[in-house]
Design a protein around this motif. Structure first.
Motif, PDB file in Angstrom:
ATOM      1  N   PHE A  91       0.849  -1.194   0.000  1.00  0.00           N
ATOM      2  CA  PHE A  91       0.000   0.000   0.000  1.00  0.00           C
ATOM      3  C   PHE A  91       0.882   1.240   0.000  1.00  0.00           C
ATOM      4  O   PHE A  91       1.672   1.461   0.917  1.00  0.00           O
ATOM      5  CB  PHE A  91      -0.909  -0.004   1.235  1.00  0.00           C
ATOM      6  CG  PHE A  91      -1.618   1.298   1.474  1.00  0.00           C
ATOM      7  CD1 PHE A  91      -2.584   1.752   0.595  1.00  0.00           C
ATOM      8  CD2 PHE A  91      -1.303   2.087   2.585  1.00  0.00           C
ATOM      9  CE1 PHE A  91      -3.239   2.960   0.814  1.00  0.00           C
ATOM     10  CE2 PHE A  91      -1.948   3.291   2.814  1.00  0.00           C
ATOM     11  CZ  PHE A  91      -2.915   3.732   1.921  1.00  0.00           C
ATOM     12  N   TYR A  93       1.260   4.610   0.809  1.00  0.00           N
ATOM     13  CA  TYR A  93       0.661   5.703   1.590  1.00  0.00           C
ATOM     14  C   TYR A  93       1.117   7.066   1.100  1.00  0.00           C
ATOM     15  O   TYR A  93       0.468   8.095   1.367  1.00  0.00           O
ATOM     16  CB  TYR A  93       0.995   5.548   3.076  1.00  0.00           C
ATOM     17  CG  TYR A  93       2.460   5.638   3.416  1.00  0.00           C
ATOM     18  CD1 TYR A  93       3.099   6.875   3.531  1.00  0.00           C
ATOM     19  CD2 TYR A  93       3.216   4.489   3.642  1.00  0.00           C
ATOM     20  CE1 TYR A  93       4.452   6.963   3.840  1.00  0.00           C
ATOM     21  CE2 TYR A  93       4.562   4.566   3.956  1.00  0.00           C
ATOM     22  CZ  TYR A  93       5.179   5.800   4.046  1.00  0.00           C
ATOM     23  OH  TYR A  93       6.510   5.887   4.359  1.00  0.00           O
ATOM     24  N   TYR A  96      -1.373   9.379  -0.517  1.00  0.00           N
ATOM     25  CA  TYR A  96      -2.278  10.174   0.308  1.00  0.00           C
ATOM     26  C   TYR A  96      -1.616  11.461   0.787  1.00  0.00           C
ATOM     27  O   TYR A  96      -2.297  12.471   0.992  1.00  0.00           O
ATOM     28  CB  TYR A  96      -2.786   9.321   1.481  1.00  0.00           C
ATOM     29  CG  TYR A  96      -3.760   8.261   1.018  1.00  0.00           C
ATOM     30  CD1 TYR A  96      -5.132   8.480   1.097  1.00  0.00           C
ATOM     31  CD2 TYR A  96      -3.316   7.076   0.450  1.00  0.00           C
ATOM     32  CE1 TYR A  96      -6.027   7.532   0.637  1.00  0.00           C
ATOM     33  CE2 TYR A  96      -4.202   6.123  -0.008  1.00  0.00           C
ATOM     34  CZ  TYR A  96      -5.558   6.359   0.084  1.00  0.00           C
ATOM     35  OH  TYR A  96      -6.453   5.423  -0.388  1.00  0.00           O
ATOM     36  N   TYR A 136      -7.338   7.252   3.713  1.00  0.00           N
ATOM     37  CA  TYR A 136      -6.126   6.630   4.253  1.00  0.00           C
ATOM     38  C   TYR A 136      -6.451   5.723   5.431  1.00  0.00           C
ATOM     39  O   TYR A 136      -5.960   4.580   5.504  1.00  0.00           O
ATOM     40  CB  TYR A 136      -5.130   7.708   4.699  1.00  0.00           C
ATOM     41  CG  TYR A 136      -3.963   7.122   5.467  1.00  0.00           C
ATOM     42  CD1 TYR A 136      -2.934   6.474   4.790  1.00  0.00           C
ATOM     43  CD2 TYR A 136      -3.909   7.180   6.863  1.00  0.00           C
ATOM     44  CE1 TYR A 136      -1.876   5.903   5.483  1.00  0.00           C
ATOM     45  CE2 TYR A 136      -2.854   6.613   7.553  1.00  0.00           C
ATOM     46  CZ  TYR A 136      -1.841   5.981   6.863  1.00  0.00           C
ATOM     47  OH  TYR A 136      -0.810   5.398   7.550  1.00  0.00           O
ATOM     48  N   SER A 139      -7.879   2.529   4.399  1.00  0.00           N
ATOM     49  CA  SER A 139      -6.898   1.658   3.741  1.00  0.00           C
ATOM     50  C   SER A 139      -6.069   0.873   4.748  1.00  0.00           C
ATOM     51  O   SER A 139      -5.703  -0.277   4.488  1.00  0.00           O
ATOM     52  CB  SER A 139      -5.974   2.488   2.849  1.00  0.00           C
ATOM     53  OG  SER A 139      -6.702   3.147   1.837  1.00  0.00           O
ATOM     54  N   LYS A 147     -13.006  -0.397   8.362  1.00  0.00           N
ATOM     55  CA  LYS A 147     -12.613   0.007   7.004  1.00  0.00           C
ATOM     56  C   LYS A 147     -13.793   0.592   6.242  1.00  0.00           C
ATOM     57  O   LYS A 147     -13.681   1.677   5.652  1.00  0.00           O
ATOM     58  CB  LYS A 147     -12.069  -1.194   6.236  1.00  0.00           C
ATOM     59  CG  LYS A 147     -11.845  -0.908   4.745  1.00  0.00           C
ATOM     60  CD  LYS A 147     -11.586  -2.162   3.938  1.00  0.00           C
ATOM     61  CE  LYS A 147     -10.219  -2.723   4.221  1.00  0.00           C
ATOM     62  NZ  LYS A 147      -9.880  -3.828   3.274  1.00  0.00           N
ATOM     63  N   TRP A 203     -10.375   2.608  -5.312  1.00  0.00           N
ATOM     64  CA  TRP A 203     -10.154   2.223  -3.909  1.00  0.00           C
ATOM     65  C   TRP A 203     -11.013   1.010  -3.564  1.00  0.00           C
ATOM     66  O   TRP A 203     -10.536   0.052  -2.938  1.00  0.00           O
ATOM     67  CB  TRP A 203     -10.516   3.386  -2.993  1.00  0.00           C
ATOM     68  CG  TRP A 203     -10.169   3.181  -1.545  1.00  0.00           C
ATOM     69  CD1 TRP A 203      -9.044   3.636  -0.896  1.00  0.00           C
ATOM     70  CD2 TRP A 203     -10.928   2.479  -0.555  1.00  0.00           C
ATOM     71  NE1 TRP A 203      -9.068   3.256   0.427  1.00  0.00           N
ATOM     72  CE2 TRP A 203     -10.215   2.545   0.668  1.00  0.00           C
ATOM     73  CE3 TRP A 203     -12.140   1.793  -0.579  1.00  0.00           C
ATOM     74  CZ2 TRP A 203     -10.674   1.951   1.846  1.00  0.00           C
ATOM     75  CZ3 TRP A 203     -12.602   1.190   0.588  1.00  0.00           C
ATOM     76  CH2 TRP A 203     -11.873   1.276   1.783  1.00  0.00           C
ATOM     77  N   VAL A 207      -7.841  -1.767  -2.617  1.00  0.00           N
ATOM     78  CA  VAL A 207      -7.652  -2.061  -1.196  1.00  0.00           C
ATOM     79  C   VAL A 207      -8.969  -2.406  -0.508  1.00  0.00           C
ATOM     80  O   VAL A 207      -8.983  -3.022   0.556  1.00  0.00           O
ATOM     81  CB  VAL A 207      -6.959  -0.872  -0.499  1.00  0.00           C
ATOM     82  CG1 VAL A 207      -7.919   0.301  -0.322  1.00  0.00           C
ATOM     83  CG2 VAL A 207      -6.368  -1.288   0.850  1.00  0.00           C
ATOM     84  N   GLY A 208     -10.093  -2.028  -1.143  1.00  0.00           N
ATOM     85  CA  GLY A 208     -11.392  -2.314  -0.545  1.00  0.00           C
ATOM     86  C   GLY A 208     -11.733  -3.787  -0.527  1.00  0.00           C
ATOM     87  O   GLY A 208     -11.793  -4.418   0.530  1.00  0.00           O
ATOM     88  N   GLU A 217      -4.328  -1.483  -9.630  1.00  0.00           N
ATOM     89  CA  GLU A 217      -4.656  -0.310  -8.816  1.00  0.00           C
ATOM     90  C   GLU A 217      -3.720   0.849  -9.151  1.00  0.00           C
ATOM     91  O   GLU A 217      -4.177   1.996  -9.337  1.00  0.00           O
ATOM     92  CB  GLU A 217      -4.539  -0.683  -7.341  1.00  0.00           C
ATOM     93  CG  GLU A 217      -4.860   0.428  -6.365  1.00  0.00           C
ATOM     94  CD  GLU A 217      -4.611  -0.012  -4.930  1.00  0.00           C
ATOM     95  OE1 GLU A 217      -5.549   0.042  -4.129  1.00  0.00           O
ATOM     96  OE2 GLU A 217      -3.460  -0.415  -4.621  1.00  0.00           O
TER      97      GLU A 217
END
Length: 256
Positions: A91, A93, A96, A136, A139, A147, A203, A207-208, A217
């Motif tokens: 992931f 980050y 973000y 974020y 995620s 989540k 999303w 990651v969802g 992604e």
């Protein structure tokens, strides 16, 4: 031995024996996005030097938007700015961090173009930041219920952003009764809303629920970032330059 994908999706980061990382195709798109954003940022910076004060602010904002995003993509293609999240996924980050800086600046761009009240612009920028924060937190959440609650919160605070761009900012432009500005704002606001509204779907699928792999992604985000930043920047300044030239020519004719 068969691997239960459902069981993998429920694995906590500390339990991961292997991590799903970005592949070659995703890395290629990240490099291409980095080049596009870097070139756009440099172009906008150079153009700002010779622009009149009215247009210079838009060049500078575009340069910062694309420049910050270029830093983000350089970090990703350098293997930095990521962590492991639930489901043993890589992931990034750093996206973000990028969005927390660049999306408020895009709202500022639209607000300045519309001639909107600075207090309202600041309020919508705040709502946008809340949306990024919620994305974020969703995620990196370790509990599925949490989540999805963060996802719902993110969508909820996105609604005022859409309403402001589509309704409030646009009404301010319409009240000026300038056809060119109405058309220009219509173009840039439509591009922004369409592109931004696709991010939650990426999303969701990434990651969802894990329907997108890390590469798919990344490719999706790279395309959306280039469209919502590079394309938007050129659309905004090109139309403003055309408008400036037309107004200047009209003024010269009036003098003659």
């Amino acid at each position: 031995m068969a691997v239960d994908e459902g069981a993998v999706a429920r694995l906590l980061p500390a339990d991961c024996l292997a991590i799903e990382e970005i592949g070659a195709s995703g890395a290629v798109f990240d490099v291409l996005a980095w080049i596009a954003l870097l070139v756009t940022a440099l172009f906008m910076s150079f153009k700002a030097m010779n622009a009149d004060p009215e247009r210079r602010k838009f060049y500078y904002i575009n340069a910062f938007v694309c420049g910050v995003a270029a830093f983000s993509y350089f970090a990703m293609i350098s293997g930095m700015g990521w962590e492991t999240v639930m489901g043993c996924r890589q992931f990034f980050y750093v996206r973000y961090i990028d969005w927390a800086i660049t999306t408020p600046l895009i709202i500022l761009n639209l607000g300045l173009l519309a001639g909107e009240d600075p207090i309202l612009i600041a309020a919508i920028m705040g709502s946008d930041l809340a949306m990024i924060f919620a994305g974020y937190m969703g995620s990196v959440a370790l509990v599925p219920t949490v989540k999805w609650l963060w996802f719902i919160i993110g969508i909820a605070v996105y609604v005022p952003v859409v309403f402001a761009i589509v309704r409030l900012f646009r009404q301010t432009v319409v009240d000026k009764n300038d056809i060119h500005y109405i058309e220009l704002y219509g173009k840039v606001s439509l591009l922004t809303i369409v592109a931004w509204s696709l991010y939650p779907f990426v999303w969701l699928l990434g990651v969802g629920v894990g329907a997108f792999g890390v590469s798919a992604e990344s490719i999706s985000y790279a395309i959306l970032d280039v469209v919502s930043k590079c394309f938007l920047s050129f659309l905004l300044i090109q139309d403003r330059d055309d408008d400036y030239d037309e107004r200047g020519a009209a003024k010269d004719l009036a003098v003659v």
